[in-house]
Motif scaffolding. Structure first.
Motif, short mmCIF file in Angstrom:
data_model
loop_
_atom_site.label_atom_id
_atom_site.label_comp_id
_atom_site.label_asym_id
_atom_site.label_seq_id
_atom_site.Cartn_x
_atom_site.Cartn_y
_atom_site.Cartn_z
N LYS A 58 0.83 -1.20 0.00
CA LYS A 58 0.00 0.00 0.00
C LYS A 58 0.86 1.25 0.00
O LYS A 58 0.58 2.22 -0.73
N ALA A 59 1.93 1.24 0.80
CA ALA A 59 2.83 2.39 0.82
C ALA A 59 3.53 2.54 -0.52
O ALA A 59 3.75 3.66 -1.01
N ALA A 60 3.90 1.40 -1.14
CA ALA A 60 4.54 1.46 -2.45
C ALA A 60 3.59 2.05 -3.49
O ALA A 60 4.00 2.82 -4.37
N ASP A 61 2.32 1.69 -3.39
CA ASP A 61 1.33 2.18 -4.34
C ASP A 61 1.16 3.69 -4.21
O ASP A 61 0.97 4.40 -5.21
N THR A 62 1.22 4.19 -3.00
CA THR A 62 1.01 5.63 -2.80
C THR A 62 2.12 6.47 -3.41
O THR A 62 1.92 7.65 -3.69
N VAL A 63 3.30 5.90 -3.61
CA VAL A 63 4.40 6.66 -4.22
C VAL A 63 4.54 6.36 -5.70
O VAL A 63 5.54 6.72 -6.33
N GLY A 64 3.54 5.68 -6.27
CA GLY A 64 3.52 5.50 -7.71
C GLY A 64 4.07 4.19 -8.23
O GLY A 64 4.20 4.01 -9.45
N ILE A 65 4.41 3.25 -7.35
CA ILE A 65 4.90 1.95 -7.80
C ILE A 65 3.71 1.07 -8.16
O ILE A 65 2.78 0.92 -7.37
N LYS A 66 3.74 0.49 -9.34
CA LYS A 66 2.66 -0.40 -9.78
C LYS A 66 2.88 -1.78 -9.17
O LYS A 66 3.72 -2.57 -9.65
N VAL A 67 2.15 -2.06 -8.12
CA VAL A 67 2.40 -3.24 -7.29
C VAL A 67 2.16 -4.53 -8.07
O VAL A 67 3.03 -5.38 -8.19
N ASN A 68 0.96 -4.70 -8.58
CA ASN A 68 0.61 -5.97 -9.22
C ASN A 68 1.39 -6.25 -10.50
O ASN A 68 1.85 -7.39 -10.70
N PRO A 69 1.60 -5.29 -11.40
CA PRO A 69 2.46 -5.57 -12.55
C PRO A 69 3.87 -5.96 -12.15
O PRO A 69 4.47 -6.85 -12.77
N ARG A 70 4.40 -5.33 -11.12
CA ARG A 70 5.76 -5.70 -10.68
C ARG A 70 5.77 -7.11 -10.12
O ARG A 70 6.72 -7.88 -10.35
N ARG A 71 4.74 -7.47 -9.38
CA ARG A 71 4.66 -8.83 -8.86
C ARG A 71 4.58 -9.86 -9.99
O ARG A 71 5.21 -10.92 -9.94
N VAL A 72 3.82 -9.54 -11.03
CA VAL A 72 3.68 -10.45 -12.15
C VAL A 72 5.01 -10.65 -12.86
O VAL A 72 5.45 -11.78 -13.09
N TRP A 73 5.68 -9.56 -13.21
CA TRP A 73 6.93 -9.67 -13.95
C TRP A 73 8.03 -10.31 -13.12
O TRP A 73 8.85 -11.08 -13.64
N ASN A 74 8.07 -10.03 -11.84
CA ASN A 74 9.08 -10.65 -10.99
C ASN A 74 8.82 -12.14 -10.81
O ASN A 74 9.76 -12.94 -10.70
N THR A 75 7.56 -12.55 -10.77
CA THR A 75 7.24 -13.97 -10.67
C THR A 75 7.64 -14.69 -11.95
O THR A 75 8.16 -15.82 -11.91
N ILE A 76 7.42 -14.06 -13.09
CA ILE A 76 7.87 -14.65 -14.36
C ILE A 76 9.39 -14.74 -14.39
O ILE A 76 9.96 -15.75 -14.84
N LEU A 77 10.07 -13.69 -13.91
CA LEU A 77 11.53 -13.72 -13.85
C LEU A 77 12.02 -14.83 -12.94
O LEU A 77 12.96 -15.56 -13.27
N GLY A 78 11.38 -14.97 -11.78
CA GLY A 78 11.76 -16.04 -10.87
C GLY A 78 11.56 -17.41 -11.49
O GLY A 78 12.39 -18.32 -11.32
N GLY A 79 10.47 -17.59 -12.23
CA GLY A 79 10.24 -18.86 -12.92
C GLY A 79 11.32 -19.13 -13.96
O GLY A 79 11.76 -20.29 -14.12
#
Length: 431
Positions: free
Chosen positions: A306-327
């Protein structure tokens, strides 16, 4: 009459006050004491007669180190005394509220392992090949390291990656099939991360878009990959082995000069390109996770989305791309089972390494360096069982195969210090 308040001295840091109030934990010194006791009663008291012979290096390096033997009983007693001194020092540091340095942990572990090797090799005609032991440990650690790093990337982003086992297996399958089809093992290193990334994409899709329980999705994906690879192995790969599942080993690449260093040269610098890629991934991920904007934002969405979202970080897209990277990272580790080892694909050949990689990630406290050290420890325990069986040791190799899981239990119980996952791990985020 009110009690006077005594002010703190000027400049007293709040951290010092919290350290004073914190209760002293003797968990690490107790572990050291147990290791000392085992070395005393198990290795020193009643030690077998004779010598233990070690083989350090052969003639393939700059110079040859001849085999040497050490008296088993005397060496065990010396190691016990050194362990006792290290334990006493650890108790003193803890009592003085000082942190126990990493070098002391490494020293205690090394002394205990040497004591064990001296005990099992006492009086035997065969030698203990130190270089082969370390080289085999590194080889067996490769899929564990890739899997643990995959877990770090995903879980630092807030996604629990239970599907590492499936990503390793699918990566091994894709590497074998593509390398066999084109008769080019290096193309297998392209297909493996793509296969792992596809599993990561499905995990991210269900976890982020539909908020499905991430543990359940991971278990289902593991089962799905196991079933798919088993089906294609039985129906396609076996039907035409030469086309779809022939052995395509990666060649050994020796780094000039460095490969000639005794002990370290053969272990670290006479490897396949997959191992060198692993070195680069370890260094790059450690730097990127803690020294870059990407790493800062990744840790932010895993700790406080939530704090990341308030400063403009796109939380869910970053989670998606990082999960693909981890895979993709885990899938690359799966290539070790086929092209990295020069083997054809076999059913269930990941053999639970994905779950051991998760244990290494937890033991390493969600840090790339710690995860690598834990994975190396697990790989060493595996290869130690193989070496003991070759020298005719009476110690059952099954006991050593239990070691990764026993260590994990102690880690979760807190004997290796505080183990805290990212705060938002496994919690879906809705904007």
């Amino acid at each position: 009459m009110s009690t006077p308040v005594v002010p703190l001295a000027a400049g007293t840091p709040a951290d010092d006050m919290s350290a004073v109030a914190q209760r002293i934990s003797y968990k690490t010194p107790i572990v050291f004491a147990v290791a000392t006791l085992v070395c005393l009663l198990g290795f020193a008291v009643g030690a077998p007669e004779g010598e233990t012979t070690f083989q350090i290096a052969s003639g393939s390096g700059w110079f040859t180190i001849p085999n040497f033997g050490v008296p088993a009983a005397a060496t065990a007693w010396v190691l016990t005394l050194l362990l006792a001194a290290a334990t006493a020092y650890a108790f003193w540091l803890t009592r003085a509220r000082r942190p126990i340095p990493m070098w002391l942990n490494a020293t205690v572990g090394l002394l205990f392992v040497v004591g064990f090797l001296v005990w099992v090799g006492a009086g035997k005609t065969s030698v203990i090949p130190v270089t082969s032991l370390l080289a085999g440990a590194l080889a067996l650690s490769v899929p564990l390291i890739f899997g643990a790093l995959s877990g770090v990337v995903c879980e630092r982003s807030g996604i629990i990656n239970i599907a590492i086992e499936g990503q390793l297996l699918f990566g091994a399958f894709a590497a074998a099939v593509i390398a066999s089809l084109f008769a080019q093992p290096y193309l297998g290193l392209v297909g493996a991360p793509l296969a792992g990334a596809s599993v990561g994409a499905v995990l991210a899709w269900f976890s982020v878009k539909y908020h499905v329980n991430q543990l359940i999705v991971g278990v289902v994906l593991n089962t799905l990959v196991l079933g798919l690879t088993g089906f294609f192995f039985s129906t396609v790969l076996r039907a035409d082995v030469s086309t779809w599942n022939s052995r395509q080993p990666l060649g050994i690449l020796e780094i000039p000069l460095l490969s000639q260093i005794p002990v370290l040269g053969p272990v670290l610098f006479r490897q396949t390109i997959l191992v060198y890629i692993m070195y680069a991934v370890i260094v790059l991920l450690q730097i990127m996770l803690f020294r870059s904007r990407w790493g800062l934002r990744t840790r932010a969405v895993g700790e406080h989305p939530k704090a990341a979202d308030t400063v403009g970080i796109k939380v869910n897209p970053r989670r998606v791309w990082n999960t693909i990277l981890g895979g993709a990272i885990a899938g690359l580790g799966g290539a070790f089972f086929t092209v990295g080892s020069g083997l054809a694909f076999g059913r269930e050949m990941s053999a639970g390494n994905g779950f051991i990689a998760l244990a290494a990630m937890i033991l390493g406290k969600w840090n790339p360096k710690g995860a690598v050290v834990a994975a190396l420890l697990f790989g060493f325990s595996k290869n130690l069982g193989n070496v003991l069986s070759t020298i005719g040791s009476s110690v059952p190799s099954e006991l050593l195969l239990m070691l990764p899981y026993v260590i994990t239990i102690f880690a979760v119980a807190g004997f290796v210090g505080r183990v805290r996952p990212p705060a938002a791990e496994g919690i879906p985020y809705t904007k």
